[in-house]
Design an enzyme around this catalytic site. Structure first.
Site, PDB file in Angstrom:
ATOM      1  N   GLU A  96       0.833  -1.212   0.000  1.00  0.00           N
ATOM      2  CA  GLU A  96       0.000   0.000   0.000  1.00  0.00           C
ATOM      3  C   GLU A  96       0.864   1.258   0.000  1.00  0.00           C
ATOM      4  OE1 GLU A  96      -2.995  -0.310  -0.670  1.00  0.00           O
ATOM      5  OE2 GLU A  96      -3.708  -2.221   0.126  1.00  0.00           O
ATOM      6  N   ALA A  97       1.849   1.276  -0.887  1.00  0.00           N
ATOM      7  CA  ALA A  97       2.826   2.371  -0.930  1.00  0.00           C
ATOM      8  C   ALA A  97       2.189   3.723  -1.208  1.00  0.00           C
ATOM      9  CB  ALA A  97       3.893   2.067  -1.980  1.00  0.00           C
TER      10      ALA A  97
END
Length: 199
Positions: A96-97
């Site tokens: 979930e950068a």
């Protein structure tokens, strides 16, 4: 006669690299990240995986895919915190950068330049179809980018867009199938028009 000399031993040096896995929601990004991290662990590499602390949808600590596959992770609030955990690590995973701050770009570059393999998974676009968080820059500095696709729930074509099905204009809205659906470009444009959204 010398059968074995230290002169002939080649030191195995670590080769740092940045790999980005991007795509829409429900495209298998986290699944692919977990797969790569588990392969690295099987190869006896030292791994550490991180996720944003705000993502508590399936677990407060583990990274969990929509298909319920999981791997232990360290939740963090700031990308700079990653550097505190990586002194003895071969492979770093980041899920979930898109939810991390822009400092993640320099953190990933620094890790790779120090010989660490960095594997990043995240949404490349938000629900409006705009580049999301640090993902565009991460794709730009990556050694390898894998764009994965979901299946459009309307027509069955390849889906690149995450359509939000609830009325909420905030960029960050953590959700699942009740809040989002994957759509191809044509179905996404149609859905956005029906929602009265600018295209």
């Amino acid at each position: 006669m010398v059968l074995f000399s230290e002169d002939h031993i080649q030191e195995t040096r670590r080769r740092g690299r940045i790999e980005v896995i991007c795509g829409s929601m429900f495209s298998g990004k986290t699944e692919e990240l977990i797969r790569r991290m588990k392969r690295a662990k099987f190869a006896r590499q030292r791994v550490e995986i991180f996720k944003p602390a705000i993502d508590t949808r399936y677990s407060e600590e583990d990274v969990v895919s929509h298909d319920s596959h999981s791997i232990a992770s360290t939740p963090i609030d700031s990308s700079a915190s990653i550097l505190l955990f990586t002194s003895e690590i071969d492979v770093v995973g980041i899920d979930e950068a898109q939810f991390f701050d822009d400092g993640l770009i320099d953190v990933c570059r620094q890790l790779a330049n120090n010989g660490i393999r960095v594997i990043i998974a995240g949404l490349d676009m938000d629900f409006k179809g705009n580049p999301f968080g640090p993902m565009p820059q991460l794709c730009a500095i990556a050694d390898e980018v894998s764009k994965v696709h979901a299946i459009c729930v309307k027509c069955g074509d390849l889906a690149s867009f995450s359509h939000r099905t609830v009325k909420n204009d905030k960029q960050v809205l953590l959700g699942e199938t009740a809040e989002y659906e994957p759509l191809c470009r044509e179905c996404y444009l149609r859905a956005r028009g029906e929602d009265g959204q600018k295209i």
